[in-house]
Design an enzyme around this catalytic site. Structure first.
Site, PDB file in Angstrom:
ATOM      1  N   CYS A  72     -10.344   0.008   8.046  1.00 63.79           N
ATOM      2  CA  CYS A  72      -9.845   1.360   8.305  1.00 63.79           C
ATOM      3  C   CYS A  72     -10.550   2.419   7.481  1.00 63.79           C
ATOM      4  CB  CYS A  72      -8.335   1.420   8.069  1.00 63.79           C
ATOM      5  SG  CYS A  72      -7.827   0.766   6.467  1.00 63.79           S
TER       6      CYS A  72
ATOM      7  N   GLU B 198       0.865  -1.210   0.000  1.00 63.72           N
ATOM      8  CA  GLU B 198       0.000   0.000   0.000  1.00 63.72           C
ATOM      9  C   GLU B 198       0.880   1.232   0.000  1.00 63.72           C
ATOM     10  OE1 GLU B 198      -2.149  -1.001   3.685  1.00 63.72           O
ATOM     11  OE2 GLU B 198      -3.794  -1.741   2.444  1.00 63.72           O
TER      12      GLU B 198
END
Lengths: 637, 637
Positions: A401, A302
């Site tokens: 998240c 990421e």
């Protein structure tokens, strides 16, 4: 400079853009996220007992914390006994597992008590603590109740006892930055300097040799592994932040870290640290950011890759990273009062953040690619895919998240709109609504009347309780090339009072003063610099702060073949019934006919281009009409 | 139709293109691959003993077999006592571990003898057997020595006893097809019909229910796993081949399978099976093939994905897959005598195959992307990378299939140039050199004089021993739009005698007859059909059979920003000293200046395009001047 935001409870919206979105966030998203947290075991996790299934995961405290922060945001503007009771029950659940020394982490308290503080790199303990602190501050500010704040101050004290430079303390810091900015928030809420010092310690210690992650790995009896991304770059712990020049590693971690560092630098008046933050800001926004404000172009880790490496279909551009860029921008803007930060904040907010949630407030994107081709996506093995999940928003994620970050952001959105400086009121963003603040010793009410971002005309009423001399600084967005300004009906040359992106109106303001700001929003063709190989020969359409895209729903399939002649007229058109009401961009483009090819795959280039109507919709609204092709960067002829 | 190739020992080259490449293959590549096989333990593996390091891997027999096949190819045209002794020693080593029942597999004989035939799906036993059979046939045809052929016939007999439809036989087939086409080669060399029947059994049994791979997995005590690509598509065992409509799964496996199936269909006169092969051919070449003849667009599973999904930078396009496409094309061409097959054979051979080896014959590509951007490539985590290794040819690979496939292909290249039918001589490919064959009962010598592929003029001398009536069928390549033809100085209208891609000259041929074929090679801009999203708005340059690319070495970095106006003149230029002698394509394109951008990443599109000289080189020659950017598909304005 140090602009203070007007706190979000004192900023209300009555416009057609944000007001309904905030309402949906409060009435739909907030309850469904509570329900998701409950169904998955997050809410109630404090009752978990060894031997039972579904033990609390190391991330879960942060998810619940972000829901609590969102609930606080909602309560601050819309008191609601039922919601408050729900939140109080969650807070009591968490408080109930606080250890006598103040330690509070559900996973480590209940599942692996013996492993407390043994793996800061991967354990997310301080990260969870940070989110809980943010929630506690928000809850205190919303409700005036100290209970949660006191719990978290005790935990912060426990952390401050444990970590630091003194003998007997651990010289550690979290693998996932977050606590740094949270401690600064706690510091501002409580005035307790110890929290500021701890935040500063975490920032300064990170990246020093010997690397704490290796120290603690050896203490666990492990040989420190070489992590993805090489060394500790993934965690931004490869070098002291002051020495870092490029934004590297996991994008959310990086941007949370830079946010906390900016807070610390501003509070400490530390020019060296601020210079490092500015360098990292430039690395992100001048070389590693999508036109949507998305950041982190690789799904593997990421993370950031290298300058100008911004593939569109493989883009990761996690929703949380765009949100984290908003945080970083907010802090740089507060520290330096320069419109370049607000420009990026606006770009990320209206595009890469808002694309993370659907119109109904029920489904979420984790990754936000700039091109989507669902048929190929489905046919490719997992490792070839850019996005985290299918090219269709999802109701929830195992790692949740993004939805919880979105709900808390939208629940406290008002804080990004205004800044208060010495004898100055800064208007960073435009939206219909009202705000009140103390400026130059006076209570001042600011009322915006506008249809922004669909229209660039903004009327601003400035109403101080009594006449007072101060500056009203109006942001002239970087995308706007011909702003016009009037005060009480008299033209003011915006250029003459423009300083660092803000038109500064310095006068004695009296109740009834009226500003008329006009930010013309022609349709713009945007190009990326020649080094961005994914966008060569292509343009993106932008109008005002909104980046547009083509969708299959409007233009049929094979979007890659559509080209817009440089001289094609492009018209903004109001669409009251489309996608909840929006402005589309319409024009005549060209494409090749798919007929006439027979079974030929390649042939000498002789296809005539046929003229076709092209419609672009705001990127953040894509995928609200089912899965289909989507494309931001369009061919140009 | 059933065209027989002229065997490669009877086809020689004296041109500037192939002759030096074949010489480099024989004098450089063949010895270094022997040395690599020796250093890595492949050659000598038959002396391995349990307990020692570096046990023979399940692939190794195939690597050694392909080296042997290449050695045979070399010996057939260039007798060499030293090389023959080397090869004989390898053959004796292998023969020495043959079991009394004929079984011959180094890994399973020495490392895991108890596991013989227990995992056809993954074990590559029959795949290795196939490569050894191909080598044995080649060695027999090259040297006249039966030793190796006899060894492999005994092994083939062992396999034929073990596998088949009869009671007590196993209804299995290999996870990696190859033995099917090898058995057909062994059948043609020996006349032993049993080998044909076994090949047919393997083709027909594959994909039937219950799936043998699940049967044998259960026999091993395993629960059959769901494999990558879903079910058994990876192995083309998801359905009987007769029912398959799309090319799926691992590309090399697929194309080897289709090659063997075509052999069987042709030999059996099985129209249904041939129709299936034709369907799969169309799936590959009309919907899933790169302009280079590369196949298999995903590195994950080295496999086909879906129609028109042909990303350039992420392209896998394994060298072996392009070679396998040559095999499939050769067989379809032999079966149907249609130029469309030769067109694809030529496309793959001159582009996606030849790119697999460098000019010196020392370094190899496993994957053959159509766009390369080494800086980004280096910065991306492994899973984000398209190619198997760095964007630079490598000396060897742990899985060494590609170098050994290349060396054997080039060592027997002549076989692809001519086909003999009933009273007909087909010329499939053009290159300076000579061939002899029996046509219509006469020994005929054919001599080509040409600088193909750099120039399209081909003089062909047809010299039968005595005058005879037969057809000389000259392929008019699909890329050629204005072929001109003369026989003994008299023009012949190529169009009037054109049938399925071949100009058919039907007459009594006498010694001294001369054909003059002119295939004009203008520079062509090639477009991909609109469904290919990776190539929208772009063109590829092609001249004759060669696909061209831009390299950083000629054009500087940021190749994605270069565009060629549709009306730009493009000139072919002879470059005697560049890249071993080649023809480049030169023209005036345009690009944006990188200067003047300051630190801006995105801005309203107003950059003037500056005119720049653009040079393209043949794709197969890329990466012979160090790593750098490369791009086949170029923007067009």
């Amino acid at each position: 400079m140090n602009l203070r935001p007007i706190p979000h409870p004192r900023v209300t919206f009555n416009d057609r853009f944000w007001a309904p979105r905030i309402e949906t966030n409060r009435l739909v998203t907030l309850p469904i996220e509570y329900e998701q947290c409950r169904k998955t075991g997050r809410i109630g996790m404090w009752t978990w007992k060894p031997g039972r299934p579904n033990p609390p995961h190391i991330f879960w405290d942060s998810d619940v914390a972000k829901w609590l922060e969102a609930a606080a945001g909602s309560l601050a503007t819309h008191p609601d006994r039922g919601l408050e009771r729900q939140a109080d029950a969650v807070i009591e659940g968490l408080a109930g597992i606080q250890m006598p020394d103040g330690y509070l982490n559900t996973h480590y308290a209940l599942v692996e008590p013996e492993k407390r503080w043994t793996n800061l790199r991967d354990g997310h303990e301080l990260y969870c603590a940070g989110h809980l602190m943010e929630a506690a501050v928000a809850y205190f500010e919303a409700t005036g109740q100290r209970r949660f704040l006191d719990v978290m101050c005790r935990y912060a004290d426990c952390i401050a006892d444990t970590f630091g430079p003194r003998r007997g303390q651990r010289r550690g810091y979290c693998g996932h930055p977050e606590i740094e900015l949270a401690l600064m928030r706690l510091y501002r809420a409580t005035g307790e300097r110890r929290y500021f010092e701890l935040a500063r310690f975490f920032i300064e210690e990170r990246g020093r040799q010997p690397c704490y992650f290796e120290v603690e790995a050896r203490a666990r009896g492990e040989t420190p592994p070489r992590r993805q991304g090489g060394g500790h770059e993934y965690f931004q712990a490869h070098a002291p932040l002051r020495e870092q020049r490029d934004a590297v590693g996991h994008a959310v971690r990086a941007l949370y870290l830079y946010s906390g560092a900016t807070d610390v630098a501003a509070a400490a008046g530390d020019a060296g640290l601020m210079a490092a933050c500015r360098r990292l800001w430039r690395s992100v926004t001048e070389r590693r950011m999508y036109v949507t404000g998305g950041a982190g172009s690789s799904r593997h880790g990421e993370r950031f890759t290298c300058d100008y490496d911004l593939p569109n279909e493989l883009a990761y551009a996690e929703t949380c990273a765009a949100i984290a860029l908003v945080f970083f921008a907010q802090r740089m803007l507060a520290a330096e009062g320069n419109g370049i930060y607000a420009d990026v904040l606006e770009r990320a907010l209206y595009n890469g953040v808002l694309s993370g949630v659907d119109l109904e407030g029920r489904r979420f994107f984790y990754a936000n690619p700039l091109t989507a081709h669902p048929v190929s996506y489905a046919a490719r093995p997992g490792e070839d895919k850019g996005a985290h999940t299918a090219l269709d928003r999802q109701e929830w994620f195992g790692c949740a998240c993004c939805p919880t970050n979105l709900v808390r952001l939208l629940a406290s959105l008002g804080q990004y709109f205004y800044g208060i400086g010495p004898r100055a009121l800064f208007v960073h963003l435009y939206a219909g609504g009202e705000a009140t603040a103390e400026v130059a010793g006076q209570s001042v009410r600011v009322t915006q009347t506008t249809d922004y971002p669909w229209d660039g005309r903004v009327r601003i009423a400035v109403d101080p309780a009594r006449p007072a001399a101060f500056t009203v600084a109006l942001r002239i967005p970087g995308w706007c090339r011909a702003a016009r300004l009037e005060v009480n009906g008299r033209p003011v040359a915006a250029a003459s009072c423009l300083k660092r992106g803000y038109a500064r109106l310095n006068r004695v303001w009296r109740a009834g003063d009226r500003i008329e700001l006009n930010l013309p929003m022609p349709v713009e063709r945007i190009e990326a610099r020649p080094e961005v190989r994914s966008d060569g020969g292509r343009i993106a359409l932008q109008r005002g702060p909104l980046v547009y895209c083509l969708e299959e729903a409007d233009n049929g399939p094979h979007l890659a073949d559509i080209a817009l002649p440089r001289d094609a007229a492009l018209t903004a058109r109001r669409q009251p019934k489309l996608l909840g009401g929006c402005v589309t961009i319409e024009g005549r483009g060209c494409r090749r006919a798919t007929r006439g090819w027979g079974s030929t795959l390649y042939r000498p280039a002789a296809s005539p281009r046929v003229r076709v109507g092209v419609r672009a919709v705001p990127y953040f609204l894509w995928n609200n009409r089912g899965p289909g092709e989507m494309r931001i960067w369009i061919g140009e002829t």
